[in-house]
Design a protein around this motif. Structure first.
Motif, PDB file in Angstrom:
ATOM      1  N   THR A  20       0.836  -1.200   0.000  1.00 55.83           N
ATOM      2  CA  THR A  20       0.000   0.000   0.000  1.00 55.83           C
ATOM      3  C   THR A  20       0.876   1.258   0.000  1.00 55.83           C
ATOM      4  O   THR A  20       2.020   1.224   0.469  1.00 55.83           O
ATOM      5  N   PRO A  21       0.345   2.369  -0.509  1.00 58.45           N
ATOM      6  CA  PRO A  21       1.143   3.600  -0.569  1.00 58.45           C
ATOM      7  C   PRO A  21       1.529   4.145   0.801  1.00 58.45           C
ATOM      8  O   PRO A  21       2.546   4.831   0.939  1.00 58.45           O
ATOM      9  N   ASP A  22       0.745   3.832   1.830  1.00 56.48           N
ATOM     10  CA  ASP A  22       1.055   4.359   3.158  1.00 56.48           C
ATOM     11  C   ASP A  22       2.012   3.468   3.955  1.00 56.48           C
ATOM     12  O   ASP A  22       2.408   3.815   5.074  1.00 56.48           O
ATOM     13  N   SER A  43      -0.627  -0.579  -4.507  1.00 57.64           N
ATOM     14  CA  SER A  43      -2.077  -0.664  -4.697  1.00 57.64           C
ATOM     15  C   SER A  43      -2.779  -0.559  -3.359  1.00 57.64           C
ATOM     16  O   SER A  43      -2.389  -1.221  -2.400  1.00 57.64           O
ATOM     17  N   ARG A  44      -3.811   0.249  -3.321  1.00 57.59           N
ATOM     18  CA  ARG A  44      -4.602   0.385  -2.090  1.00 57.59           C
ATOM     19  C   ARG A  44      -5.458  -0.852  -1.835  1.00 57.59           C
ATOM     20  O   ARG A  44      -5.745  -1.182  -0.702  1.00 57.59           O
ATOM     21  N   ASP A  45      -5.876  -1.537  -2.918  1.00 62.67           N
ATOM     22  CA  ASP A  45      -6.809  -2.648  -2.764  1.00 62.67           C
ATOM     23  C   ASP A  45      -6.332  -3.971  -3.367  1.00 62.67           C
ATOM     24  O   ASP A  45      -7.043  -4.961  -3.325  1.00 62.67           O
ATOM     25  N   ASP A  50      -1.884   1.935  -8.260  1.00 61.26           N
ATOM     26  CA  ASP A  50      -1.599   3.306  -7.823  1.00 61.26           C
ATOM     27  C   ASP A  50      -0.202   3.733  -8.230  1.00 61.26           C
ATOM     28  O   ASP A  50       0.084   4.923  -8.332  1.00 61.26           O
ATOM     29  N   THR A  72       7.292   7.086   3.215  1.00 60.26           N
ATOM     30  CA  THR A  72       6.296   6.074   2.865  1.00 60.26           C
ATOM     31  C   THR A  72       6.561   5.628   1.428  1.00 60.26           C
ATOM     32  O   THR A  72       7.241   6.317   0.665  1.00 60.26           O
ATOM     33  N   GLY A  74       4.417   5.640  -0.893  1.00 58.01           N
ATOM     34  CA  GLY A  74       3.788   6.631  -1.755  1.00 58.01           C
ATOM     35  C   GLY A  74       4.689   7.803  -2.083  1.00 58.01           C
ATOM     36  O   GLY A  74       4.567   8.414  -3.144  1.00 58.01           O
TER      37      GLY A  74
END
Length: 144
Positions: A20-22, A43-45, A50, A72, A74
């Motif tokens: 995830t980006p975070d 990817s968030r999901d 992303d 991060t 991201g």
């Protein structure tokens, strides 16, 4: 020959390693090492794209400010990502990866993200294709 065939022939097939980006860069580094890969999809999901983050992104940011591990994913990922479709031709993808200097290319189909191919995957498949053609020609010549 198309990219879907390359994905089907891979040991991990259509498995996509993502983060995830975070997530933190330390987590990214651990994932790269544990999975023995050079890039992961951001990817968030797990289905949408992303971005992508590679060893190269980590090195570039480390050189730039030296504090990459405190960021991060991201903050260091490549946001504009070149992709290909599963029906893309092998030669087309090889040309794109060579010209744009990518080592990893996400594969996106109608249902979203379906895999990632590396330059190693593509070259391995191309060599297999060329060896098959050589064997066919050799067989033909020796039968005549």
């Amino acid at each position: 020959m198309n990219i879907a065939a390359v994905l089907d022939a891979k040991d991990r097939g259509r498995e996509v390693v993502s983060i995830t980006p975070d997530a933190g860069v330390r987590e990214l580094l651990a994932l790269l090492a544990e999975r023995n890969v050079g890039a992961v999809v951001v990817s968030r999901d797990g289905r949408t794209l992303d971005g992508i983050v590679s060893e190269r992104d980590v090195v570039r940011h480390l050189h730039h400010d030296g504090t990459v591990v405190d960021n991060t994913v991201g903050a260091i990922m490549t946001e504009v990502v070149e992709t290909c479709r599963p029906d893309a031709g092998l030669d087309e993808v090889m040309e794109t990866m060579t010209r744009r200097r990518f080592r990893h290319l996400p594969v996106v189909g109608d249902e979203g993200l379906v895999g990632v191919v590396s330059i190693g995957d593509v070259v391995k498949h191309k060599i297999g294709q060329l060896e098959f053609e050589r064997d066919q020609l050799d067989s033909y010549v020796h039968q005549a």
